[in-house]
Design a protein around this motif. Structure first.
Motif, short mmCIF file in Angstrom:
data_model
loop_
_atom_site.label_atom_id
_atom_site.label_comp_id
_atom_site.label_asym_id
_atom_site.label_seq_id
_atom_site.Cartn_x
_atom_site.Cartn_y
_atom_site.Cartn_z
N THR A 159 -6.99 4.96 37.96
CA THR A 159 -7.74 6.22 37.87
C THR A 159 -7.21 7.27 38.84
O THR A 159 -7.78 8.36 38.94
CB THR A 159 -9.23 5.97 38.20
N GLY A 160 -6.15 6.95 39.58
CA GLY A 160 -5.66 7.85 40.62
C GLY A 160 -4.81 8.99 40.08
O GLY A 160 -4.62 9.14 38.86
N GLY B 196 -4.81 0.94 40.44
CA GLY B 196 -4.97 2.35 40.81
C GLY B 196 -4.93 3.25 39.59
O GLY B 196 -4.46 4.40 39.64
N ARG C 132 -9.59 16.53 50.76
CA ARG C 132 -9.83 15.52 51.80
C ARG C 132 -9.84 16.09 53.22
O ARG C 132 -10.50 15.52 54.10
CB ARG C 132 -8.74 14.45 51.71
N ILE D 16 -6.88 -1.29 36.48
CA ILE D 16 -7.48 -1.92 37.67
C ILE D 16 -7.89 -0.81 38.64
O ILE D 16 -7.07 -0.03 39.11
CB ILE D 16 -6.47 -2.87 38.37
N SER D 17 -9.20 -0.75 38.91
CA SER D 17 -9.74 0.17 39.91
C SER D 17 -11.18 -0.26 40.15
O SER D 17 -11.75 -0.99 39.31
CB SER D 17 -9.70 1.63 39.42
N ARG D 18 -11.75 0.18 41.24
CA ARG D 18 -13.15 -0.20 41.47
C ARG D 18 -14.04 0.42 40.41
O ARG D 18 -15.01 -0.20 39.98
CB ARG D 18 -13.59 0.24 42.88
N LYS E 243 2.24 1.59 53.96
CA LYS E 243 3.21 1.65 52.87
C LYS E 243 4.48 0.86 53.22
O LYS E 243 5.04 0.18 52.36
CB LYS E 243 3.58 3.10 52.57
N ILE F 98 -12.99 -3.63 39.10
CA ILE F 98 -12.06 -4.60 39.70
C ILE F 98 -11.65 -4.13 41.09
O ILE F 98 -11.06 -3.05 41.23
CB ILE F 98 -10.81 -4.78 38.81
N GLN G 144 -5.14 17.22 46.52
CA GLN G 144 -5.73 16.06 47.22
C GLN G 144 -6.05 16.42 48.66
O GLN G 144 -7.11 16.07 49.20
CB GLN G 144 -4.76 14.86 47.20
N LEU H 282 4.98 1.85 43.68
CA LEU H 282 5.35 3.23 44.00
C LEU H 282 5.22 3.45 45.50
O LEU H 282 4.15 3.23 46.08
CB LEU H 282 4.44 4.22 43.26
N SER H 283 6.32 3.87 46.13
CA SER H 283 6.28 4.17 47.56
C SER H 283 6.73 5.62 47.80
O SER H 283 6.72 6.43 46.87
CB SER H 283 7.15 3.15 48.32
N SER I 170 -2.02 1.94 43.59
CA SER I 170 -3.30 2.03 44.30
C SER I 170 -3.08 2.70 45.65
O SER I 170 -1.95 2.85 46.12
CB SER I 170 -3.88 0.63 44.51
N PHE J 251 -5.48 -2.48 53.95
CA PHE J 251 -5.60 -2.27 52.51
C PHE J 251 -4.34 -2.76 51.79
O PHE J 251 -4.41 -3.57 50.85
CB PHE J 251 -5.85 -0.80 52.17
N PHE J 252 -3.17 -2.28 52.22
CA PHE J 252 -1.96 -2.59 51.46
C PHE J 252 -1.57 -4.07 51.60
O PHE J 252 -1.06 -4.66 50.64
CB PHE J 252 -0.82 -1.65 51.85
N LEU K 210 -9.24 -5.89 46.62
CA LEU K 210 -9.40 -6.70 47.83
C LEU K 210 -10.04 -8.05 47.50
O LEU K 210 -10.18 -8.90 48.38
CB LEU K 210 -10.22 -5.94 48.88
N1 NAP Z 1 -0.12 11.39 46.34
C1 NAP Z 1 1.18 11.58 46.54
O1 NAP Z 1 1.65 12.72 46.70
C2 NAP Z 1 2.12 10.39 46.55
C3 NAP Z 1 3.51 10.60 46.63
C4 NAP Z 1 4.37 9.52 46.62
C5 NAP Z 1 3.87 8.22 46.54
N2 NAP Z 1 2.52 8.05 46.49
C6 NAP Z 1 1.99 6.67 46.40
O2 NAP Z 1 1.46 6.51 45.10
C7 NAP Z 1 0.33 5.64 45.14
C8 NAP Z 1 -0.82 6.32 44.40
O3 NAP Z 1 -1.18 7.52 45.07
P1 NAP Z 1 -2.29 8.50 44.46
O4 NAP Z 1 -2.24 9.74 45.27
O5 NAP Z 1 -2.11 8.55 42.97
O6 NAP Z 1 -3.62 7.69 44.81
P2 NAP Z 1 -5.13 8.16 44.56
O7 NAP Z 1 -5.18 9.36 43.68
O8 NAP Z 1 -5.79 8.19 45.90
O9 NAP Z 1 -5.71 6.94 43.71
C9 NAP Z 1 -5.91 5.67 44.29
C10 NAP Z 1 -6.24 4.68 43.20
O10 NAP Z 1 -6.46 3.39 43.82
C11 NAP Z 1 -7.71 2.88 43.37
N3 NAP Z 1 -8.28 2.04 44.42
C12 NAP Z 1 -8.49 2.35 45.72
N4 NAP Z 1 -9.05 1.32 46.38
C13 NAP Z 1 -9.19 0.31 45.46
C14 NAP Z 1 -9.70 -1.01 45.50
N5 NAP Z 1 -10.20 -1.54 46.64
N6 NAP Z 1 -9.69 -1.74 44.38
C15 NAP Z 1 -9.21 -1.23 43.21
N7 NAP Z 1 -8.69 0.00 43.10
C16 NAP Z 1 -8.69 0.77 44.21
C17 NAP Z 1 -8.57 4.12 43.07
O11 NAP Z 1 -9.60 3.85 42.15
P3 NAP Z 1 -11.13 3.57 42.60
O12 NAP Z 1 -11.45 4.57 43.68
O13 NAP Z 1 -11.92 3.72 41.35
O14 NAP Z 1 -11.14 2.17 43.12
C18 NAP Z 1 -7.51 5.01 42.42
O15 NAP Z 1 -7.36 4.64 41.07
C19 NAP Z 1 0.05 5.36 46.62
O16 NAP Z 1 0.53 4.09 46.95
C20 NAP Z 1 0.83 6.43 47.36
O17 NAP Z 1 1.31 5.99 48.61
C21 NAP Z 1 1.63 9.08 46.47
#
Ligand code: NAP
Length: 247
Positions: free
Chosen positions: A9-10, A7, A142, A30-32, A110, A36, A138, A94-95, A58, A71-72, A39
């Motif tokens: 790039t997230g 993840g 979305r 690691i990201s698509r 999760k 990579i 975000q 990270l949860s 991710s 997914f998870f 899945l």
């Molecule tokens: N956002 C929040 O406020 C928050 C708070 C607490 C905890 N969290 C946790 O933190 C984690 C990250 O959250 P985030 O908001 O940073 O996520 P995000 O911005 O949605 O990023 C998701 C990442 O996962 C990658 N990804 C998705 N599907 C994939 C696949 N099939 N293969 C490889 N890579 C894949 C995406 O890259 P590609 O699209 O290029 O594949 C991207 O790098 C999550 O588990 C979330 O539950 C988030």
């Protein structure tokens, strides 16, 4: 150290890479978009070879429990198998703070992810954080209904993703610790207020409505279930400071 970042790039993953590089580590992204797919077990195994730690940040964009669980379950199983094969020292996930109290919708995946990791023989650590400051943006991106952005009614105590990334790298540098202390932001906020402030800063003139999300996930967002307890560590950057300096 070689740190594989699932993840990368997230919202938080990009900071995990930055922090790892700043500290002299070698991040493996690691990201698509890096070619990579989590899945696909073969491509995950190839990416993880030689890594000392994995940081899994991710995610999948969904409110469906079924999609989230799929997914998870798949991504986590593939990462654990790859980590096991290469002799990983620490599998860091990270949860979300109090996610087990609301195991529905996205959160169902999760909770499953945490359970799979905690039941694994691979050394692991789990950090739970509250929502990021970036979460409001975000949701604006979305949650669209025609021209209107529909922001869930939510009590949250957001933290800067950069501070979460620093903590994740701290954990990844050490041996596995199991559950570590939760990480939260400095103060409680309303998600819709943050979304409106973000949109104002960006100069966006868009209608933003505050709506109740259905199901247990929506209830937990509204009623404070996802707020941190008194023992959580606190990040120092408020949403307003983050907005002024980053957004
Ligand atoms: N956002 C929040 O406020 C928050 C708070 C607490 C905890 N969290 C946790 O933190 C984690 C990250 O959250 P985030 O908001 O940073 O996520 P995000 O911005 O949605 O990023 C998701 C990442 O996962 C990658 N990804 C998705 N599907 C994939 C696949 N099939 N293969 C490889 N890579 C894949 C995406 O890259 P590609 O699209 O290029 O594949 C991207 O790098 C999550 O588990 C979330 O539950 C988030």
């Amino acid at each position: 150290m070689r740190i594989a970042i699932a993840g990368a790039t997230g919202a938080v993953g990009r900071f995990v890479g930055d922090v790892a590089r700043e500290r002299g580590h070698t991040p493996v992204e690691i990201s698509r978009s890096a070619g990579i797919d989590l899945l696909d077990p073969v491509s995950v195994a190839r990416a993880v070879v030689g890594a000392d730690s994995i940081v899994d940040v991710s995610s999948v964009v969904t409110t469906s429990a079924q999609t989230s669980r799929h997914f998870f379950r798949t991504a986590t199983t593939n990462l654990l198998a790859a980590g096991d094969a290469t002799g990983i020292r620490n599998h860091v996930v990270l949860s979300i703070v109090n996610v087990d109290k609301a195991p529905s919708g996205y959160y169902a995946g999760k909770v499953l992810q945490e359970n799979i990791v905690a039941g694994s023989t691979v050394p692991w650590s789990i950090l739970r954080a509250t929502q990021f400051h970036e979460f409001a943006a975000q949701m604006l991106d979305r949650a669209k209904l025609g021209p209107v952005r529909t922001i869930p009614i939510m009590r949250t105590q957001p933290v800067a993703a950069r501070e979460v990334a620093e903590r994740l790298v701290d954990v990844a540098e050490q041996d596995a610790q199991g559950r570590v202390s939760d990480l939260a932001g400095p103060r409680e906020e309303r998600l819709v207020t943050l979304a409106r402030a973000y949109a104002r800063t960006k100069g966006w003139r868009i209608p933003i409505a505050s709506v109740p999300l259905p199901g247990g996930m929506g209830t937990a967002m509204r009623n404070g279930t996802l707020l941190p307890g008194p023992d959580a560590q606190r990040g120092s950057v408020t949403f307003d400071e983050w907005l002024r300096t980053t957004a």
